[in-house]
Design a protein around this motif. Sequence first.
Motif, mmCIF file in Angstrom:
data_model
loop_
_atom_site.group_PDB
_atom_site.id
_atom_site.type_symbol
_atom_site.label_atom_id
_atom_site.label_comp_id
_atom_site.label_asym_id
_atom_site.label_seq_id
_atom_site.Cartn_x
_atom_site.Cartn_y
_atom_site.Cartn_z
ATOM 1 N N LEU A 1 1.185 7.275 -5.997
ATOM 2 C CA LEU A 1 0.381 8.317 -6.513
ATOM 3 C C LEU A 1 0.322 9.751 -6.425
ATOM 4 O O LEU A 1 -0.275 10.264 -6.833
ATOM 5 C CB LEU A 1 -1.441 8.024 -6.023
ATOM 6 C CG LEU A 1 -1.914 6.213 -6.603
ATOM 7 C CD1 LEU A 1 -2.824 5.974 -5.670
ATOM 8 C CD2 LEU A 1 -1.531 6.272 -8.020
ATOM 9 N N SER A 2 1.554 9.299 -5.505
ATOM 10 C CA SER A 2 1.674 11.312 -4.779
ATOM 11 C C SER A 2 2.048 11.662 -5.776
ATOM 12 O O SER A 2 1.974 13.143 -5.659
ATOM 13 C CB SER A 2 2.018 10.620 -2.896
ATOM 14 O OG SER A 2 3.392 10.479 -3.185
ATOM 15 N N ARG B 1 1.016 4.206 -2.462
ATOM 16 C CA ARG B 1 0.867 5.354 -2.190
ATOM 17 C C ARG B 1 1.239 6.395 -2.765
ATOM 18 O O ARG B 1 1.392 7.686 -3.417
ATOM 19 C CB ARG B 1 0.467 5.334 -1.149
ATOM 20 C CG ARG B 1 -0.032 6.542 0.061
ATOM 21 C CD ARG B 1 -0.284 6.820 1.009
ATOM 22 N NE ARG B 1 -2.188 5.883 1.388
ATOM 23 C CZ ARG B 1 -2.036 4.531 2.056
ATOM 24 N NH1 ARG B 1 -0.781 3.885 2.394
ATOM 25 N NH2 ARG B 1 -3.142 3.761 2.080
ATOM 26 N N LYS B 2 2.598 5.432 -2.785
ATOM 27 C CA LYS B 2 4.074 7.203 -2.885
ATOM 28 C C LYS B 2 3.928 6.719 -4.247
ATOM 29 O O LYS B 2 4.045 8.194 -4.653
ATOM 30 C CB LYS B 2 4.985 5.861 -3.477
ATOM 31 C CG LYS B 2 7.004 7.277 -3.040
ATOM 32 C CD LYS B 2 7.615 5.893 -2.680
ATOM 33 C CE LYS B 2 9.091 6.845 -2.547
ATOM 34 N NZ LYS B 2 9.909 5.982 -2.233
ATOM 35 N N SER C 1 -9.152 4.017 -2.969
ATOM 36 C CA SER C 1 -8.878 3.647 -1.010
ATOM 37 C C SER C 1 -8.055 3.959 -1.125
ATOM 38 O O SER C 1 -7.272 3.706 -0.068
ATOM 39 C CB SER C 1 -8.959 1.714 -2.029
ATOM 40 O OG SER C 1 -8.009 1.391 -3.184
ATOM 41 N N TYR C 2 -7.331 5.202 -1.820
ATOM 42 C CA TYR C 2 -5.917 5.283 -1.016
ATOM 43 C C TYR C 2 -5.853 6.946 -0.961
ATOM 44 O O TYR C 2 -5.064 7.070 -0.350
ATOM 45 C CB TYR C 2 -4.411 5.021 -2.289
ATOM 46 C CG TYR C 2 -4.275 3.667 -2.113
ATOM 47 C CD1 TYR C 2 -2.915 3.381 -1.709
ATOM 48 C CD2 TYR C 2 -5.015 2.560 -2.743
ATOM 49 C CE1 TYR C 2 -2.440 1.968 -1.384
ATOM 50 C CE2 TYR C 2 -4.244 1.570 -3.421
ATOM 51 C CZ TYR C 2 -3.638 1.129 -1.955
ATOM 52 O OH TYR C 2 -2.836 -0.091 -2.577
ATOM 53 N N GLY C 3 -6.912 7.056 -0.856
ATOM 54 C CA GLY C 3 -6.708 8.682 -0.126
ATOM 55 C C GLY C 3 -7.239 9.482 -1.257
ATOM 56 O O GLY C 3 -6.898 10.855 -0.862
ATOM 57 N N PHE C 4 -7.111 8.968 -2.498
ATOM 58 C CA PHE C 4 -7.243 10.719 -3.407
ATOM 59 C C PHE C 4 -8.381 10.489 -4.600
ATOM 60 O O PHE C 4 -9.334 9.254 -4.955
ATOM 61 C CB PHE C 4 -6.102 10.117 -4.797
ATOM 62 C CG PHE C 4 -4.603 9.913 -4.103
ATOM 63 C CD1 PHE C 4 -3.819 11.418 -4.071
ATOM 64 C CD2 PHE C 4 -4.095 8.908 -3.711
ATOM 65 C CE1 PHE C 4 -3.077 11.425 -3.210
ATOM 66 C CE2 PHE C 4 -2.761 9.214 -2.781
ATOM 67 C CZ PHE C 4 -2.326 10.442 -2.766
ATOM 68 N N ILE D 1 -7.849 3.920 -6.902
ATOM 69 C CA ILE D 1 -7.409 5.208 -6.563
ATOM 70 C C ILE D 1 -8.006 5.636 -5.351
ATOM 71 O O ILE D 1 -7.581 6.569 -4.183
ATOM 72 C CB ILE D 1 -7.573 6.107 -7.498
ATOM 73 C CG1 ILE D 1 -6.462 5.547 -8.403
ATOM 74 C CG2 ILE D 1 -6.840 7.040 -7.250
ATOM 75 C CD1 ILE D 1 -6.291 6.537 -10.107
ATOM 76 N N ASP E 1 0.942 -1.748 0.165
ATOM 77 C CA ASP E 1 0.263 0.490 0.257
ATOM 78 C C ASP E 1 0.791 0.968 -0.047
ATOM 79 O O ASP E 1 0.215 2.143 -0.980
ATOM 80 C CB ASP E 1 -0.955 0.376 1.500
ATOM 81 C CG ASP E 1 -1.846 -1.443 1.443
ATOM 82 O OD1 ASP E 1 -2.002 -1.905 0.313
ATOM 83 O OD2 ASP E 1 -2.319 -1.243 2.384
ATOM 84 N N GLU E 2 2.103 0.582 0.758
ATOM 85 C CA GLU E 2 2.899 2.565 0.658
ATOM 86 C C GLU E 2 3.141 2.734 -0.569
ATOM 87 O O GLU E 2 3.269 3.924 -0.830
ATOM 88 C CB GLU E 2 3.694 2.144 1.808
ATOM 89 C CG GLU E 2 5.173 3.273 2.338
ATOM 90 C CD GLU E 2 4.061 4.334 2.505
ATOM 91 O OE1 GLU E 2 4.746 5.848 2.574
ATOM 92 O OE2 GLU E 2 3.310 4.321 3.545
#
Length: 458
Positions: free
Chosen positions: A289-290, A286-287, A328-331, A326, A282-283
């Motif tokens: 996508l960020s 998330r990295k 689900s990862y806060g975006f 997407i 997940d990290e």
Amino acid sequence: MVNIFKLNTTELEALVQYKEVLEEGQRFPKNFWTEEKEQTKGLKLKCRVLTRYCFENLAGLKVKDFPKYNLKQLKSILIKYKLFGMVQRVFNHDVLAILKNAYPEEFRTRELKEWMWSKHGIWHNDDAIIEAVNEMVKKEGIRRIEDIPTLNWKDRLLKHGIYNVLSYFNWSIYSLFNFVYPNKFHPADFKYKVKWAAADSLENAFYYMHKIFKKKKYSLEEILLLNTSDFRKLGLAGMLASVFNSSTLKAKEYYLYKTVGDKEHQKELKADIKKLKKMKYDENIRKKLSKVAVGGYIYNLHSNTTLYNYIKRHAKKNNMSINNFISSYGFVYKSARKDIKKINKDDIWNLRKQGFTYVQIAQKLDSNPTTITEMCVKYFGGDPLIPRPIEDYITVQELMNKYRVDHKTVMKIVYENGFENHTTIRFRYLKKSEIEPALKEYKRTSKHHQFMIKRYAN
């Protein structure tokens, strides 16, 4: 070499007698060795000067050359130059005692050492062992004790000529250095295979893993995520194969629980590892996508083909749409790509039947030829112009091969008789029940065809 101007009277007299023995073949005078044989303290002066004269003046040896010879070779030199009586009567064949009597200062300053000749015999003196090992370590340039286990000492013991000191320690490198440097090492510190086959191999494995992990400053989470490749990179492959049957799970279990094969402990480890892998997974996403996110929003992911394919692949793996994955990862995913117009398969069928090519159909339906082709394959099994059932039709090329006629003749018969004629992108299909009887009749009645067959048959 012996300087006669620095000798005292006793030494000069002894040297004169020795020269007469050498030059005239005489024997030493009676009782020549008796006085020094009975002497128990101090240096034996006559023996000293004769020994030095023999080695330095006659044999041409220097002090630094002595360690190159074993005691038997040095003894043979003394006997060769007529000093057998001294060797036998005064020193009772103790060549090392002869050397120490002849070169006391060199032994005192440790230019010569007793252990230099121990390689030719058995080690009995503990101080000699300690001195020999310390000198070897010093010559190898080792300045810190903790660096000692990093080297291959068997080769270096051979190099320095003291390899058989290991026989005093049952051929164990660890035992040797533990004797010289007490309580400074652990058996697992040294690079030899026996440590993994020994009775205390599990303890050795724990110590070695702890040492490596501590050196690398690994956290508990990092240790749990180590795989076989990581163990190999850390130099733990031999331990893993020999002690834990190549199982990283068993190695981690023993390191954390001091047990091997405990089902409950392994179950806990598997759960923890799975959880950590999910967190790492997940990290990582998330990295990624960020990096392309703008204030929590992700725009036009299609422009980044690599990331789009990555997200698409993992979304499919999790049975989710890209948008939901997407999210689900806060975006928030906002695609700048226009929605693709839905294409009706019947429109494709009708346009193709009218004779339009795939390119023309794509232009009319605001699509692309690839999509049109894929839909034709999906819904029609191929080009709509291909007649069905396909078994009832035959291509022109197949007719040419089967009936030995040319393309022009086949098409002439088709046009003259008005037979079915289906043209696709690649092939022209004709109905078997129409064209084959006509071709057979043509071959039977056509004189031109028969003439050509006879002509080329010969």
